[in-house]
Scaffold this active site. Structure first.
Site, PDB file in Angstrom:
ATOM      1  N   LYS A  53       0.669  -1.050   0.605  1.00 24.84           N
ATOM      2  CA  LYS A  53       0.013  -0.206   0.127  1.00 24.84           C
ATOM      3  C   LYS A  53       0.745   0.999  -0.029  1.00 24.84           C
ATOM      4  O   LYS A  53       1.839   1.529   1.130  1.00 24.84           O
ATOM      5  CB  LYS A  53      -0.608  -0.489   1.044  1.00 24.84           C
ATOM      6  CG  LYS A  53      -1.916   1.326   1.832  1.00 24.84           C
ATOM      7  CD  LYS A  53      -2.732   1.295   0.727  1.00 24.84           C
ATOM      8  CE  LYS A  53      -3.325   2.162   1.340  1.00 24.84           C
ATOM      9  NZ  LYS A  53      -4.440   1.958   3.290  1.00 24.84           N
ATOM     10  N   SER A  55       1.333   5.563  -1.195  1.00 28.67           N
ATOM     11  CA  SER A  55       0.160   7.288  -2.154  1.00 28.67           C
ATOM     12  C   SER A  55       0.120   6.334  -3.347  1.00 28.67           C
ATOM     13  O   SER A  55       0.961   6.307  -4.223  1.00 28.67           O
ATOM     14  CB  SER A  55       1.438   8.127  -1.677  1.00 28.67           C
ATOM     15  OG  SER A  55       0.639   8.924  -2.340  1.00 28.67           O
ATOM     16  N   THR A 107       0.085  11.828  -1.477  1.00 33.72           N
ATOM     17  CA  THR A 107      -1.248  12.389  -2.473  1.00 33.72           C
ATOM     18  C   THR A 107      -1.515  13.547  -1.589  1.00 33.72           C
ATOM     19  O   THR A 107      -1.958  15.121  -1.800  1.00 33.72           O
ATOM     20  CB  THR A 107      -2.564  11.476  -2.398  1.00 33.72           C
ATOM     21  OG1 THR A 107      -2.248  10.609  -2.243  1.00 33.72           O
ATOM     22  CG2 THR A 107      -3.543  12.133  -2.941  1.00 33.72           C
ATOM     23  N   ALA A 108      -1.065  13.755  -0.087  1.00 35.03           N
ATOM     24  CA  ALA A 108      -2.098  14.522   0.540  1.00 35.03           C
ATOM     25  C   ALA A 108      -0.854  15.887   0.800  1.00 35.03           C
ATOM     26  O   ALA A 108      -0.837  17.140   0.722  1.00 35.03           O
ATOM     27  CB  ALA A 108      -1.448  14.670   2.307  1.00 35.03           C
ATOM     28  N   HIS A 151      -5.747  10.461   7.536  1.00 32.47           N
ATOM     29  CA  HIS A 151      -6.715   9.219   8.440  1.00 32.47           C
ATOM     30  C   HIS A 151      -7.471   9.873   9.324  1.00 32.47           C
ATOM     31  O   HIS A 151      -8.314  10.509   9.293  1.00 32.47           O
ATOM     32  CB  HIS A 151      -5.210   7.888   8.977  1.00 32.47           C
ATOM     33  CG  HIS A 151      -4.026   7.676   8.375  1.00 32.47           C
ATOM     34  ND1 HIS A 151      -4.754   7.674   7.055  1.00 32.47           N
ATOM     35  CD2 HIS A 151      -2.509   7.695   8.379  1.00 32.47           C
ATOM     36  CE1 HIS A 151      -3.679   6.442   6.192  1.00 32.47           C
ATOM     37  NE2 HIS A 151      -2.514   7.088   7.426  1.00 32.47           N
TER      38      HIS A 151
END
Length: 278
Positions: A53, A55, A107-108, A151
């Site tokens: 997992k 981004s 992505t943030a 999150h």
């Protein structure tokens, strides 16, 4: 088979069945629990794990070796990163300020940089990378001027006395009319990707059909989180896009990375690789 994902409730909820031998035909999985900043880096190094997992923002660096799987990840609406400060601030106040982010390949971070290009004249100052769970205390204690959080911080930032400057997801959705790409599931292109996709999708469906069975596993790995916050986290981040990206999901990823390439935030890459699993 080796797999890496975060200890966050959405990941443990989604992968509970897969890593506990509950999906017929699936191999045994050895799990590495790691913050997304770690997996973003791990995916670019020799010997990276088979399934990870990461981004969506990190995809341009890894698509030659890894394929994007259309299930198991996090993409949705109303679930974007938040920019927080000690006091209520106008975006222009951020000019030249120190801002903490969870990863420069997140992505943030991309959403923040794209937003700041529109909203912060002159641009922000120093960018500091730190684990996401350390960001809110650092803002509260005045160690940094602002923090970009992800999150479960969406549900808990007020308990730190922090104020919302901007919701990056709301800005993105308003600007593009597309969902927000957050976490992607990638797998080495040498694997049987069709089978892997089937196992992961079956794990998602199992989680939805049997939500009580994963509760102990989810709470074992939740970081000092109440069951209520964990459930809110799962409800927000595990949605129809987790089962299948679909056309809207792919369009969102292409829009994000296309803009990022234009701004020089990620390297040029073959956009066709996003949909090409061969």
């Amino acid at each position: 088979m080796q797999i890496a994902f975060s200890p966050c409730p959405n990941d443990t909820f989604v992968f509970h069945a897969l890593v506990h031998g509950l999906i017929p035909g699936a191999p045994d999985f050895k799990v590495t629990y790691a913050d997304i900043n770690i997996t973003n880096t791990l995916a670019t190094q020799p010997g990276g794990l088979e399934v990870m997992k990461i981004s969506y923002a990190a995809l341009p660096w890894v698509l030659s070796e890894y394929a994007l799987l259309p299930c198991g990840g996090a993409l949705g609406r109303g679930c974007g990163p938040l920019l927080l400060t000690q006091e209520q601030r106008d975006p222009a106040w951020l000019a030249g300020r120190r801002v903490a982010v969870p990863s420069e390949r997140s992505t943030a971070y991309l959403l923040f940089r794209l937003w700041a290009a529109q909203q912060v004249p002159g641009g922000v100052g120093e960018i500091i990378v730190m684990p996401f769970h350390e960001i809110m205390p650092a803002v509260r204690d005045g160690k940094i001027d602002a923090g970009l959080v992800i999150h479960e911080a969406r549900f808990t930032y007020s308990s730190y006395g922090l104020k919302l400057v901007a919701d990056m997801g709301s800005w993105w959705e308003s600007d593009t009319k597309l969902p927000i790409p957050l976490g992607a599931i990638i797998a080495r292109r040498s694997l049987d990707l069709a089978a892997l996709e089937g196992w992961i999708r079956a794990s998602v469906q199992y989680a939805w059909a049997n939500p009580e069975l994963s509760k102990q596993y989810v709470m074992e790995h939740a970081q000092e989180m109440s069951p209520e916050v964990a459930k809110s986290h799962i409800d927000l981040y595990v949605n129809e896009f987790t089962a299948n990206l679909g056309e809207a999901g792919y369009n969102a990823v292409e829009a994000l990375l296309g803009r990022a390439v234009e701004e020089g935030l990620v390297p040029q890459f073959d956009m066709a690789l996003l949909r090409n699993k061969s």
